[in-house]
Write an enzyme that holds these catalytic residues in place. Structure first.
Site, mmCIF file in Angstrom:
data_model
loop_
_atom_site.group_PDB
_atom_site.id
_atom_site.type_symbol
_atom_site.label_atom_id
_atom_site.label_comp_id
_atom_site.label_asym_id
_atom_site.label_seq_id
_atom_site.Cartn_x
_atom_site.Cartn_y
_atom_site.Cartn_z
ATOM 1 N N HIS A 166 19.564 36.763 27.091
ATOM 2 C CA HIS A 166 19.592 35.695 26.091
ATOM 3 C C HIS A 166 18.211 35.074 25.966
ATOM 4 O O HIS A 166 17.524 34.845 26.964
ATOM 5 C CB HIS A 166 20.594 34.603 26.491
ATOM 6 C CG HIS A 166 20.572 33.431 25.542
ATOM 7 N ND1 HIS A 166 21.239 33.448 24.347
ATOM 8 C CD2 HIS A 166 19.937 32.229 25.612
ATOM 9 C CE1 HIS A 166 21.024 32.284 23.715
ATOM 10 N NE2 HIS A 166 20.244 31.543 24.464
ATOM 11 N N SER A 183 26.178 25.158 27.222
ATOM 12 C CA SER A 183 26.426 25.800 25.927
ATOM 13 C C SER A 183 25.992 27.259 25.966
ATOM 14 O O SER A 183 26.751 28.169 25.605
ATOM 15 C CB SER A 183 25.669 25.051 24.823
ATOM 16 O OG SER A 183 25.776 25.726 23.589
ATOM 17 N N ASP A 206 32.663 24.907 22.764
ATOM 18 C CA ASP A 206 31.212 24.777 22.617
ATOM 19 C C ASP A 206 30.820 24.608 21.158
ATOM 20 O O ASP A 206 29.935 23.818 20.832
ATOM 21 C CB ASP A 206 30.511 26.005 23.211
ATOM 22 C CG ASP A 206 29.015 25.984 22.938
ATOM 23 O OD1 ASP A 206 28.364 25.036 23.399
ATOM 24 O OD2 ASP A 206 28.513 26.882 22.252
ATOM 25 N N LYS A 253 28.739 30.915 26.636
ATOM 26 C CA LYS A 253 28.833 32.079 25.741
ATOM 27 C C LYS A 253 28.547 33.379 26.492
ATOM 28 O O LYS A 253 29.188 34.397 26.248
ATOM 29 C CB LYS A 253 27.874 31.904 24.554
ATOM 30 C CG LYS A 253 28.310 30.827 23.574
ATOM 31 C CD LYS A 253 27.484 30.831 22.317
ATOM 32 C CE LYS A 253 26.156 30.134 22.452
ATOM 33 N NZ LYS A 253 26.261 28.667 22.438
ATOM 34 N N ARG A 276 26.950 17.247 18.881
ATOM 35 C CA ARG A 276 25.656 16.875 19.459
ATOM 36 C C ARG A 276 24.574 16.851 18.393
ATOM 37 O O ARG A 276 23.659 16.029 18.417
ATOM 38 C CB ARG A 276 25.269 17.865 20.565
ATOM 39 C CG ARG A 276 26.083 17.704 21.845
ATOM 40 C CD ARG A 276 25.947 18.930 22.731
ATOM 41 N NE ARG A 276 24.549 19.278 22.955
ATOM 42 C CZ ARG A 276 24.118 20.527 23.117
ATOM 43 N NH1 ARG A 276 24.965 21.540 23.085
ATOM 44 N NH2 ARG A 276 22.833 20.764 23.313
#
Length: 435
Positions: A82, A183, A161, A187, A168
């Site tokens: 990621h 968050s 999320d 995932k 947010r």
């Protein structure tokens, strides 16, 4: 349990129990806890923070709020990657087929981009016919058959999320590190990874502007991984200037293919090898990063890395000839060069300005509904530290609309800083963080 008690507890610096966090996530997901109470709790977290255990509990609760992908039917250790995002960040396009060619299965779900350019999924659609929507069984079978698949995220992955992130965004609590970390990691965990490699960007073109902020986030995510039994490594890399030379969608795909063939920009190649070699270690294929690097370099030189990308494109409905003949990718109608106004050395390239200009040009989107133009973007000809002469090209702009080109030029007015002296070297990778 009452939500108001949890808000007060966090407001006063207290630590929520695992059961309280599960109650909070369940209630917000099913609508029994309203936005205004969740907003108050998020603001309390912004000021008071969360412990490592609380953050891990929040991550697991959000990961369990929707579908979870079971990758246990795939052989080997599944390593996910990621990036926190940046300008010209096409690393997944290089790393996924490269690591798969080495023998580590890559089953990756990616999102569409919001901001500077398209996401990995948008970029892959530069290949004609490429399908990003696949059934779960098609996805898993493709990984069994060829070792790699990159698809769009499931609509029901981490719904808690999705709701909390949207909240947010409008309550000035996006920057709360425990909420960012949970968050991202929720995932990754819901997507079934056994191990996780995080590329945390830092600099003007990144969400985290300072090294201290990036380290705080990286440490938080590595700690979550450790708490929930997922081996996690974070690479903190530079985003003060665009990564590689290309910014856009088809332009980045072209550069990614060149990199897989061993002909890519120095910085993109180095980052891909650094990330990829660590993924091989996490996957148990090699025992050292150095050994992994040698293996990946061989795959680039032999052409096997490019062939693996072509296999993936064909398996997902695309035309693999696009991989071997890059002139078949989408191309813009207008080509415009930005030239230097003086002699000197490139002292800096404002990645944020280049990113904003790419959105103006149509390569990125500000809302999920916005269409993007796969052909447009920029190709840099100079990077930080390079010598330049007056009248020499700094970048080439690829555009399809004259008015958008002029708007992009306005955004780029001060993107390049030229100095009479050679600037000091800036690291590409600042730090590696692991548990």
């Amino acid at each position: 349990m009452r939500m108001v008690d949890m808000i007060a507890k966090k407001r006063d610096g207290g630590e929520l129990t695992t059961e309280e966090i599960q109650f909070l996530v369940d209630g917000y997901t099913d609508g029994t806890i309203p936005d205004y109470q969740m907003s108050a709790w998020a603001m309390a977290v912004f000021f008071r923070g969360m412990t490592a255990r609380e953050t891990a509990d929040l991550t697991l609760a959000m990961a369990g709020s929707g579908e979870q992908l079971d990758l246990s039917s795939l052989a080997g250790i599944k390593v996910d990657k990621h990036s926190t995002g940046g300008v010209g960040d096409k690393t997944t396009l290089v790393v996924a087929p490269l690591v798969a060619a080495a023998g580590i299965p890559v089953a990756k779900m990616s999102g569409r981009g919001l901001g500077y350019s398209g996401g990995t999924i948008d970029k892959l659609e530069s290949f004609s016919g490429f399908q990003v929507e696949r059934t779960r069984e098609q996805f898993l079978q493709q990984v069994r058959d060829i070792g790699v698949s990159v698809i769009g995220q499931s609509g029901n992955l981490t719904p808690a999320d999705k709701k909390l992130y949207a909240l947010r965004d409008v309550t000035a609590t996006v920057e709360a590190v425990p909420l960012i970390a949970s968050s991202i990691m929720s995932k990754k965990i819901a997507a079934g990874a056994d191990a996780i490699l995080l590329d945390v960007k830092v600099g003007k073109g990144a969400f985290m502007k300072s090294l201290e902020e990036a380290e705080t986030l990286a440490n938080a995510m590595v700690a979550i991984g450790s708490q929930v039994g997922r081996k996690t490594v974070a690479v903190i890399s530079d985003m003060n200037q665009p990564l590689g030379f290309a910014v856009g969608n088809a332009l980045e795909v072209k550069e990614a293919v060149e990199t897989l063939a061993g002909r890519g920009p120095k910085d993109l190649t180095e980052l891909a090898l650094s990330i990829g070699s660590r993924m091989l270690v996490l996957g148990g294929l090699v025992s050292t990063v150095e050994e992994g690097r040698v293996k990946l370099e061989e795959l680039m030189t032999s052409g096997k890395a490019v062939d693996k990308l072509a296999e993936m494109v064909e398996a997902q409905g695309g035309d693999k000839q696009d991989v071997y003949d890059l002139s078949r990718l989408p191309q813009a109608k207008i080509i415009h060069q930005v030239v230097a106004e003086q002699d000197g050395y490139v002292e800096a390239i404002d990645a944020e300005a280049v990113g904003h200009a790419s959105v103006v040009l149509g390569a990125g989107r500000l809302t999920k509904e916005m269409p993007i133009d796969l052909a447009v973007g920029f190709v840099l000809h100079k990077k930080r530290g390079d010598e330049v002469r007056a009248g020499e090209a700094l970048m080439t702009i690829h555009a399809n609309d004259e008015q958008l080109l002029q708007s992009a030029l306005e955004e780029l007015r001060n993107a390049f800083s030229i100095s009479t002296t050679i600037p000091s070297a800036q690291p590409l990778i600042y730090k590696i963080i692991e548990a």
